[in-house]
Scaffold this motif. Sequence first.
Motif, PDB file in Angstrom:
ATOM      1  N   VAL A   1      11.789  -2.912   8.896  1.00  0.00           N
ATOM      2  CA  VAL A   1      11.462  -3.786   7.766  1.00  0.00           C
ATOM      3  C   VAL A   1      10.045  -3.487   7.286  1.00  0.00           C
ATOM      4  CG1 VAL A   1      11.295  -6.163   6.936  1.00  0.00           C
ATOM      5  CG2 VAL A   1      12.947  -5.583   8.734  1.00  0.00           C
ATOM      6  N   GLU A   2       9.876  -3.385   5.971  1.00  0.00           N
ATOM      7  CA  GLU A   2       8.570  -3.163   5.351  1.00  0.00           C
ATOM      8  C   GLU A   2       8.402  -4.130   4.185  1.00  0.00           C
ATOM      9  OE1 GLU A   2       7.814   1.468   5.129  1.00  0.00           O
ATOM     10  OE2 GLU A   2       9.799   0.937   4.354  1.00  0.00           O
ATOM     11  N   ILE A   3       7.175  -4.278   3.727  1.00  0.00           N
ATOM     12  CA  ILE A   3       6.878  -4.968   2.471  1.00  0.00           C
ATOM     13  C   ILE A   3       5.955  -4.057   1.685  1.00  0.00           C
ATOM     14  CG2 ILE A   3       5.921  -7.007   1.355  1.00  0.00           C
ATOM     15  CD1 ILE A   3       6.445  -8.578   3.899  1.00  0.00           C
ATOM     16  N   ASP A   4       6.356  -3.676   0.451  1.00  0.00           N
ATOM     17  CA  ASP A   4       5.545  -2.715  -0.285  1.00  0.00           C
ATOM     18  C   ASP A   4       4.456  -3.410  -1.092  1.00  0.00           C
ATOM     19  OD1 ASP A   4       6.613  -3.635  -2.694  1.00  0.00           O
ATOM     20  OD2 ASP A   4       7.757  -1.815  -3.116  1.00  0.00           O
TER      21      ASP A   4
ATOM     22  N   GLY B   1       8.819   8.806  -6.279  1.00  0.00           N
ATOM     23  CA  GLY B   1       8.074   7.756  -6.968  1.00  0.00           C
ATOM     24  C   GLY B   1       8.486   6.368  -6.544  1.00  0.00           C
ATOM     25  N   LEU B   2       9.725   6.203  -6.081  1.00  0.00           N
ATOM     26  CA  LEU B   2      10.221   4.877  -5.710  1.00  0.00           C
ATOM     27  C   LEU B   2       9.429   4.273  -4.555  1.00  0.00           C
ATOM     28  CD1 LEU B   2      14.112   5.159  -5.940  1.00  0.00           C
ATOM     29  CD2 LEU B   2      12.560   3.948  -7.463  1.00  0.00           C
ATOM     30  N   HIS B   3       8.847   5.110  -3.714  1.00  0.00           N
ATOM     31  CA  HIS B   3       8.128   4.601  -2.558  1.00  0.00           C
ATOM     32  C   HIS B   3       6.630   4.869  -2.667  1.00  0.00           C
ATOM     33  CE1 HIS B   3      12.016   3.720  -0.929  1.00  0.00           C
ATOM     34  NE2 HIS B   3      12.370   4.977  -1.092  1.00  0.00           N
ATOM     35  N   LYS B   4       6.181   5.074  -3.910  1.00  0.00           N
ATOM     36  CA  LYS B   4       4.752   5.166  -4.183  1.00  0.00           C
ATOM     37  C   LYS B   4       4.249   3.820  -4.698  1.00  0.00           C
ATOM     38  CE  LYS B   4       4.610  10.126  -5.296  1.00  0.00           C
ATOM     39  NZ  LYS B   4       4.245  11.116  -6.324  1.00  0.00           N
ATOM     40  N   ASP B   5       2.958   3.767  -4.994  1.00  0.00           N
ATOM     41  CA  ASP B   5       2.345   2.539  -5.499  1.00  0.00           C
ATOM     42  C   ASP B   5       2.790   2.315  -6.943  1.00  0.00           C
ATOM     43  OD1 ASP B   5       0.604   0.615  -6.614  1.00  0.00           O
ATOM     44  OD2 ASP B   5      -0.920   1.070  -5.104  1.00  0.00           O
ATOM     45  N   TYR B   6       3.658   1.327  -7.147  1.00  0.00           N
ATOM     46  CA  TYR B   6       4.221   1.082  -8.480  1.00  0.00           C
ATOM     47  C   TYR B   6       3.132   0.768  -9.495  1.00  0.00           C
ATOM     48  CZ  TYR B   6       6.119  -1.682 -12.305  1.00  0.00           C
ATOM     49  OH  TYR B   6       6.386  -2.182 -13.540  1.00  0.00           O
TER      50      TYR B   6
ATOM     51  N   LYS C   1      -1.481   6.692  -4.329  1.00  0.00           N
ATOM     52  CA  LYS C   1      -1.349   6.656  -2.884  1.00  0.00           C
ATOM     53  C   LYS C   1       0.071   6.239  -2.558  1.00  0.00           C
ATOM     54  CE  LYS C   1      -6.167   5.338  -2.143  1.00  0.00           C
ATOM     55  NZ  LYS C   1      -7.074   4.325  -1.575  1.00  0.00           N
ATOM     56  N   LEU C   2       0.641   6.831  -1.537  1.00  0.00           N
ATOM     57  CA  LEU C   2       2.003   6.482  -1.152  1.00  0.00           C
ATOM     58  C   LEU C   2       2.024   5.054  -0.669  1.00  0.00           C
ATOM     59  CD1 LEU C   2       3.305   9.658   0.624  1.00  0.00           C
ATOM     60  CD2 LEU C   2       3.905   8.803  -1.614  1.00  0.00           C
ATOM     61  N   GLY C   3       2.994   4.292  -1.162  1.00  0.00           N
ATOM     62  CA  GLY C   3       3.146   2.919  -0.715  1.00  0.00           C
ATOM     63  C   GLY C   3       3.971   2.844   0.536  1.00  0.00           C
ATOM     64  N   ALA C   4       4.325   1.610   0.905  1.00  0.00           N
ATOM     65  CA  ALA C   4       5.078   1.406   2.145  1.00  0.00           C
ATOM     66  C   ALA C   4       6.484   1.925   1.994  1.00  0.00           C
ATOM     67  CB  ALA C   4       5.100  -0.064   2.492  1.00  0.00           C
TER      68      ALA C   4
END
Length: 331
Positions: free
Chosen positions: A196-199, A269-274, A328-331
Amino acid sequence: MAAVSQPIASTSALPPAVPAASSTTAPAATAATPRIFDRSQLADVNAQLADATPQGILAWAIDHVPGLYQTTAFGLTGLAATDMIANLSKRRKTAHLVPLIFLDTLYHFDETMDLARRVEKKYKAPLHIFRPPGVETTKEFEAKYGERLWETDEDTYDYLVKVEPARRAYEELGVKAVITGRRRSQGADRAALEPVEIDSTGLIKINPLCRWGFQDVKDYIEMAGVPYNPLLDQGYKSIGDRHSTVLPKDGEGERSGRWASNKTKTECGLHKDYFAMKRAFEKKQLEQERAAVDKARGDDEVGESSISFDDGEAAKSEDLGASFSDLKLGA
């Protein structure tokens, strides 16, 4: 990546423990009262899920996380998760419990589009399809945004075909959490995945098969008779857009065939910083609008716009100062 201060809605202050990895049966549904689930409890949640099977993680998410959807491009891991959810739904004698979200980039292989229809039919799973803003076909996309945009401006391409449609889907459908197909064995930024993560936007991400390897997933698909992309039988392991997916060479990792022209790229891009991607896209759009106005005025030099801004517009322009190099890559 900026932290999100607001709490995330969930269904328990501390979710009940799930069965250990030795169990192959997902837990039965449990009554839950909506509580607050925030970052401070994330470590405890993942500790409780540390030995859970993928089925156990999925059952926990279904029972304790509101606004749950599955985002999928119909890769093997996502297909395994869909099948597991279908089996859980059957045991509970209910319709498919987690709706699907599919981002149609307009450049998918025909085999991928056909698979989407087969999965929807087989599992009777609600399927929500989202496409780039303002277009429905490849021809319309190229007329509006340019041909071969992935070559001339890859980051803008990613934003238009994946990031913006995903955010629009979350807003329109009321999505609070998504089930992903990411796994640690895929390497790069996925190597340390937790269940489980929270972005950075506050979106909860459930990674039920994060501890499985490629062979584990493949074995499950074959054992359960799950429909899959026939391109896999040709040697592909990870399938994205047709213009950027190639056959991996012997000994290469399973995602090595993605983004063939950019070997440093590991995410779409889906898991980068939106928020950073949105600011960068809007900054580029603003610059293009300025250039178009200058050109219409007959200015030879476009570098400095002749447009005047009031204080509000100037502040907005300054706020859009992030560039894609700062991402920066997000969660």
